[in-house]
Design a protein around this motif. Sequence first.
Motif, short mmCIF file in Angstrom:
data_model
loop_
_atom_site.label_atom_id
_atom_site.label_comp_id
_atom_site.label_asym_id
_atom_site.label_seq_id
_atom_site.Cartn_x
_atom_site.Cartn_y
_atom_site.Cartn_z
N GLY A 62 21.70 -6.28 20.45
CA GLY A 62 20.71 -7.30 20.12
C GLY A 62 19.88 -7.63 21.35
N PRO A 63 18.82 -8.42 21.17
CA PRO A 63 17.93 -8.71 22.31
C PRO A 63 18.58 -9.67 23.31
N ILE A 64 18.23 -9.47 24.58
CA ILE A 64 18.65 -10.38 25.63
C ILE A 64 17.40 -11.10 26.11
N HIS A 65 17.38 -12.42 25.96
CA HIS A 65 16.23 -13.23 26.34
C HIS A 65 16.50 -13.88 27.69
N THR A 66 15.53 -13.77 28.60
CA THR A 66 15.64 -14.38 29.92
C THR A 66 14.48 -15.34 30.11
N CYS A 67 14.79 -16.59 30.45
CA CYS A 67 13.74 -17.58 30.68
C CYS A 67 13.06 -17.26 31.99
N GLU A 68 11.76 -17.03 31.94
CA GLU A 68 10.96 -16.65 33.10
C GLU A 68 10.21 -17.86 33.68
N MET A 69 9.92 -18.85 32.79
CA MET A 69 9.10 -19.98 33.22
C MET A 69 9.26 -21.12 32.21
N THR A 70 9.24 -22.34 32.71
CA THR A 70 9.29 -23.52 31.84
C THR A 70 8.08 -24.40 32.11
N VAL A 71 7.44 -24.85 31.04
CA VAL A 71 6.33 -25.80 31.16
C VAL A 71 6.78 -27.10 30.50
N ALA A 72 6.94 -28.13 31.29
CA ALA A 72 7.43 -29.41 30.78
C ALA A 72 6.28 -30.28 30.31
N ALA A 73 6.60 -31.15 29.37
CA ALA A 73 5.61 -32.12 28.86
C ALA A 73 5.24 -33.08 29.99
N ALA A 74 4.02 -33.59 29.91
CA ALA A 74 3.57 -34.57 30.88
C ALA A 74 4.41 -35.83 30.75
N ALA A 75 4.66 -36.49 31.85
CA ALA A 75 5.44 -37.75 31.81
C ALA A 75 4.63 -38.78 31.01
N GLU A 100 -0.09 -18.27 34.89
CA GLU A 100 -1.05 -19.22 35.45
C GLU A 100 -1.68 -20.07 34.33
N LYS A 101 -2.11 -19.41 33.25
CA LYS A 101 -2.76 -20.11 32.14
C LYS A 101 -1.76 -21.02 31.40
N LEU A 102 -0.55 -20.52 31.17
CA LEU A 102 0.46 -21.35 30.49
C LEU A 102 0.82 -22.57 31.32
N GLY A 103 0.93 -22.38 32.64
CA GLY A 103 1.29 -23.46 33.54
C GLY A 103 0.26 -24.59 33.56
N ALA A 104 -0.97 -24.27 33.16
CA ALA A 104 -2.05 -25.27 33.16
C ALA A 104 -2.09 -26.08 31.86
#
Length: 183
Positions: free
Chosen positions: A169-182, A58-62
């Motif tokens: 080795g580690p397996i990384h899974t993308c859980e969430m993406t926060v895109a730059a503002a247009a 929630e905080k990252l998404g903001a």
Amino acid sequence: MTAKRVFVAIDLPDSLQRVLVDLDPHIRGVRWSQGSQMHLTLGFFGKVADDVDLRLREKLGAIEFKAFFLPMVGLGKFPARGRSNVVWIGVGAGHPHLFQLYKRVQEASFQSGLEPEERPFHPHVTLARCRDVPEGALRKFLKSNADLDLGMFRVEAFHLYSSELTPAGPIHTCEMTVAAAAA
């Protein structure tokens, strides 16, 4: 309650990943990363409980930020002196947009109930991990690439990843993406 290892990172473009993979000097004891595992970490949080993970999302998404460019410049190692543990490529001297984004990620994690990062931020992309590599083995490679300049890449998003440790080795899974503002 379950917990998973999570971190926040900026991904590198595929073209840059390929160039970095091709730098591998094939030195015994130096385990070069796969391109898909190369990223610039903005925060590593270790094991995070589900409720904290939800607050963190929630905080990252903001977080709002504009796209910016980062240079890929100069190879180095950690620790700076003595036997190498990590080989990295840097992003040049202080980049206000990157440091601002790092600060916002740290604030979001703190507001989610996570401990703030104690160490100073040293932005880099880990290229390899070293085990039992003699002190001088990497010297020539690092010296010849100390001023390596791979140009700039555009940062248009950051990601929340979960990381599962496996023997391969580690397996990384993308859980969430926060895109730059247009723009």
